[in-house]
Design a protein around this motif. Structure first.
Motif, short mmCIF file in Angstrom:
data_model
loop_
_atom_site.label_atom_id
_atom_site.label_comp_id
_atom_site.label_asym_id
_atom_site.label_seq_id
_atom_site.Cartn_x
_atom_site.Cartn_y
_atom_site.Cartn_z
N SER A 13 0.83 -1.21 0.00
CA SER A 13 0.00 0.00 0.00
C SER A 13 0.87 1.25 0.00
O SER A 13 0.54 2.25 -0.66
CB SER A 13 -0.93 0.01 1.23
N SER A 14 1.98 1.20 0.72
CA SER A 14 2.88 2.35 0.80
C SER A 14 3.47 2.69 -0.56
O SER A 14 3.48 3.86 -0.98
CB SER A 14 4.02 2.07 1.79
N VAL A 15 3.95 1.67 -1.26
CA VAL A 15 4.55 1.91 -2.57
C VAL A 15 3.51 2.44 -3.55
O VAL A 15 3.77 3.36 -4.32
CB VAL A 15 5.20 0.62 -3.11
N LEU A 16 2.30 1.87 -3.50
CA LEU A 16 1.25 2.31 -4.41
C LEU A 16 0.83 3.75 -4.11
O LEU A 16 0.48 4.50 -5.02
CB LEU A 16 0.05 1.37 -4.31
N ALA A 17 0.85 4.13 -2.82
CA ALA A 17 0.49 5.50 -2.45
C ALA A 17 1.55 6.50 -2.90
O ALA A 17 1.24 7.63 -3.27
CB ALA A 17 0.27 5.60 -0.95
N ILE A 18 2.81 6.08 -2.86
CA ILE A 18 3.92 6.95 -3.27
C ILE A 18 3.95 7.11 -4.78
O ILE A 18 4.26 8.19 -5.29
CB ILE A 18 5.26 6.37 -2.78
N SER A 19 3.63 6.05 -5.50
CA SER A 19 3.73 6.07 -6.96
C SER A 19 2.79 7.12 -7.56
O SER A 19 1.65 7.26 -7.12
CB SER A 19 3.39 4.70 -7.53
N PRO A 20 3.27 7.86 -8.58
CA PRO A 20 2.45 8.92 -9.17
C PRO A 20 1.13 8.40 -9.72
O PRO A 20 1.08 7.41 -10.45
CB PRO A 20 3.34 9.44 -10.31
N GLY A 21 0.06 9.06 -9.34
CA GLY A 21 -1.27 8.73 -9.83
C GLY A 21 -2.13 9.98 -9.76
O GLY A 21 -1.70 11.00 -9.23
N PRO A 22 -3.34 9.93 -10.30
CA PRO A 22 -4.18 11.14 -10.33
C PRO A 22 -4.46 11.71 -8.95
O PRO A 22 -4.54 12.94 -8.79
CB PRO A 22 -5.47 10.65 -11.01
N ASP A 23 -4.60 10.85 -7.93
CA ASP A 23 -4.94 11.35 -6.60
C ASP A 23 -3.79 12.11 -5.95
O ASP A 23 -3.95 13.26 -5.52
CB ASP A 23 -5.38 10.19 -5.69
N ASN A 24 -2.61 11.45 -5.86
CA ASN A 24 -1.52 12.14 -5.17
C ASN A 24 -0.95 13.31 -6.00
O ASN A 24 -0.45 14.28 -5.44
CB ASN A 24 -0.41 11.18 -4.72
N ILE A 25 -1.06 13.23 -7.32
CA ILE A 25 -0.65 14.37 -8.15
C ILE A 25 -1.59 15.55 -7.90
O ILE A 25 -1.14 16.71 -7.80
CB ILE A 25 -0.66 13.99 -9.65
#
Length: 205
Positions: A13-25
């Protein structure tokens, strides 16, 4: 209770949250444009939306498990195929990170919270992702599966909240770093691919 499975789930979950995506961008751009509090309002909305997806998953899949374990196995196989599809999509994507914060309309903290909530709840891809991701990490043979899904959902929300909050609070430094290190997008891209494939292996073994 298998704590190793929970630890593996938290790391993935941590890696997926860190990886660039529409939400965290989106969180990053709001923070860069208007300030940390606006990024945090977006974070809170996005994470709150996960409660809805967790509830739908917990009661829906738990009923399927109770009715037919072979059908549940089918869900895990389909979920694995979907995760491989996501890995392929990431592989084909551009490694550059678009952090253009110009002309981003300013909204109130309440508006950003509500928008973040509905961005999450109304996104069918999130529902499908939860369905693909969570069932492979059930961690107890004795605990009710509904509770297990809620624990996984809570852990996912906690991890995502912490990482998204760090992104919001350190938005300026993150933007500066990505501009200086052009290969950061490449590293995050392949890290995400490895995690997706690793989850599939974990689910099917």
């Amino acid at each position: 209770m298998n704590y190793d499975i929970l630890i593996s789930f938290a790391l993935a979950s941590s890696v997926l949250a860190i990886s660039p995506g529409p939400d965290n961008i989106y969180v990053l751009v709001q923070s860069i444009s208007h300030g940390k509090s606006y990024g945090m309002a977006t974070v809170c909305g996005l994470i709150t939306g996960c409660i809805i997806h967790t509830t739908l998953l917990a009661f829906g899949v738990s009923a399927i498990i109770a009715a037919n374990e072979n059908l549940f196995l089918g869900i895990k196989i389909l979920g694995s195929l979907y995760l491989l599809y996501l890995a392929y999509k990431v592989y084909k994507s551009d490694t550059s990170l678009n952090l253009n914060s110009e002309h981003v309309p300013k909204k109130s903290l309440k508006q950003l919270f509500v928008q973040g909530f509905f961005m999450n709840v109304l996104n069918p891809k999130v529902t499908i992702f939860f369905l693909a991701f969570f069932p492979g990490f059930l961690f107890s043979d004795s605990m009710n599966t509904i509770w297990q899904f809620y624990i996984l959902g809570g852990l996912f929300m906690l991890v995502s909240f912490l990482i998204f909050s760090i992104i919001a609070l350190l938005a300026g430094k993150i933007k500066t770093y990505t501009l200086k290190h052009k290969n950061s997008g490449f590293v995050l891209k392949w890290l995400q691919i490895v995690v997706f494939v690793g989850i599939v292996v974990f689910i099917l073994t």
